[in-house]
Design a protein around this motif. Structure first.
Motif, short mmCIF file in Angstrom:
data_model
loop_
_atom_site.label_atom_id
_atom_site.label_comp_id
_atom_site.label_asym_id
_atom_site.label_seq_id
_atom_site.Cartn_x
_atom_site.Cartn_y
_atom_site.Cartn_z
N THR A 10 0.22 3.72 -4.00
CA THR A 10 0.16 2.32 -3.57
C THR A 10 -0.77 1.49 -4.44
O THR A 10 -0.76 0.28 -4.36
N ILE A 12 -1.65 -0.04 -7.85
CA ILE A 12 -0.91 -0.37 -9.07
C ILE A 12 -1.74 0.06 -10.28
O ILE A 12 -2.86 -0.39 -10.45
N LYS A 34 16.51 -6.02 -10.14
CA LYS A 34 15.73 -5.42 -9.05
C LYS A 34 14.24 -5.52 -9.31
O LYS A 34 13.44 -5.31 -8.41
N GLY A 35 13.86 -5.79 -10.54
CA GLY A 35 12.46 -5.89 -10.90
C GLY A 35 12.29 -5.71 -12.40
O GLY A 35 13.22 -5.93 -13.18
N GLU A 37 10.94 -2.96 -15.41
CA GLU A 37 10.62 -1.58 -15.73
C GLU A 37 9.63 -1.55 -16.89
O GLU A 37 9.87 -2.14 -17.94
N VAL A 64 7.55 2.81 -7.68
CA VAL A 64 7.79 1.39 -7.44
C VAL A 64 6.54 0.75 -6.86
O VAL A 64 5.95 1.26 -5.90
N TYR A 65 6.14 -0.37 -7.48
CA TYR A 65 4.98 -1.13 -7.03
C TYR A 65 5.42 -2.57 -6.84
O TYR A 65 6.17 -3.10 -7.65
N GLN A 66 4.93 -3.20 -5.79
CA GLN A 66 5.28 -4.60 -5.54
C GLN A 66 4.14 -5.47 -6.06
O GLN A 66 3.02 -5.43 -5.56
N GLU A 69 5.89 -10.95 -3.70
CA GLU A 69 7.07 -10.90 -2.83
C GLU A 69 8.39 -10.82 -3.61
O GLU A 69 9.37 -10.28 -3.14
N GLN A 70 8.41 -11.37 -4.82
CA GLN A 70 9.64 -11.42 -5.60
C GLN A 70 9.71 -10.37 -6.71
O GLN A 70 10.76 -10.19 -7.31
N ASN A 72 9.12 -6.51 -8.21
CA ASN A 72 8.86 -5.08 -8.17
C ASN A 72 8.67 -4.56 -9.58
O ASN A 72 9.36 -4.99 -10.51
N PHE A 74 8.64 -1.03 -11.85
CA PHE A 74 9.08 0.36 -11.88
C PHE A 74 8.42 1.05 -13.08
O PHE A 74 8.48 0.52 -14.19
#
Length: 120
Positions: A10, A12, A34-35, A37, A64-66, A69-70, A72, A74
C-alpha cells in the motif's frame, strides 16, 4: 493500545509531483487507459531506460497503486529494486515538456539523460 498493520503493497515506492500526476491523469483520461505502467528496459549507453506508458492491459503480476482518484500506477515487482525511491516530475519549458526522473539507486547517467545504470 492500538495495533497498526503494515502492508508494503500500500506504500507507493515511487513519488510523482502534483504536476506529473495532473499531466499523466489527463493522458490516461484522454486515451481511456487503466492507468500508467512504470517500467524499465535495457537501453542506452548507461544500461537502462525509464518507461512510463499508458496501461491498457497491465501485466498480471503488476503491483497496483492509486496515485489519485483518476490515476492508477502499475509496477512490475522485478523492476522495483531499480526504481524504488524514484521521483518523477513534469517539466514544461515553453511549448516543450519532459518527465524528469530522480532515482537514488542510479550510480551513473548518460550525457543526454536518456539512460542510467545501477550497481547490482
Amino acid at each position: 493500545m492500538t495495533v497498526e498493520t503494515y502492508n508494503p503493497n500500500t506504500i507507493i515506492p515511487v513519488s510523482f509531483t502534483p504536476k506529473a500526476v495532473k499531466h499523466l491523469a489527463s493522458q490516461v483520461e484522454k486515451k481511456k487507459a487503466k492507468g500508467i505502467e512504470f517500467n524499465i528496459k535495457e537501453s542506452g549507453c548507461s544500461g537502462f531506460k525509464y518507461l512510463l506508458e499508458l496501461a491498457f492491459d497491465p501485466a498480471e503480476d503488476a503491483l497496483v497503486y492509486q496515485l489519485n482518484e483518476q490515476l492508477n500506477l502499475f509496477i512490475s515487482p522485478k523492476v522495483m529494486p531499480l526504481i524504488k525511491g524514484t521521483q518523477v516530475d513534469y517539466i514544461q519549458e515553453g511549448v516543450n515538456f519532459r518527465l524528469e526522473f530522480t532515482n537514488p539507486n542510479a550510480t551513473a547517467h548518460c550525457g543526454c539523460g536518456e539512460s542510467f545504470s545501477v550497481e547490482q
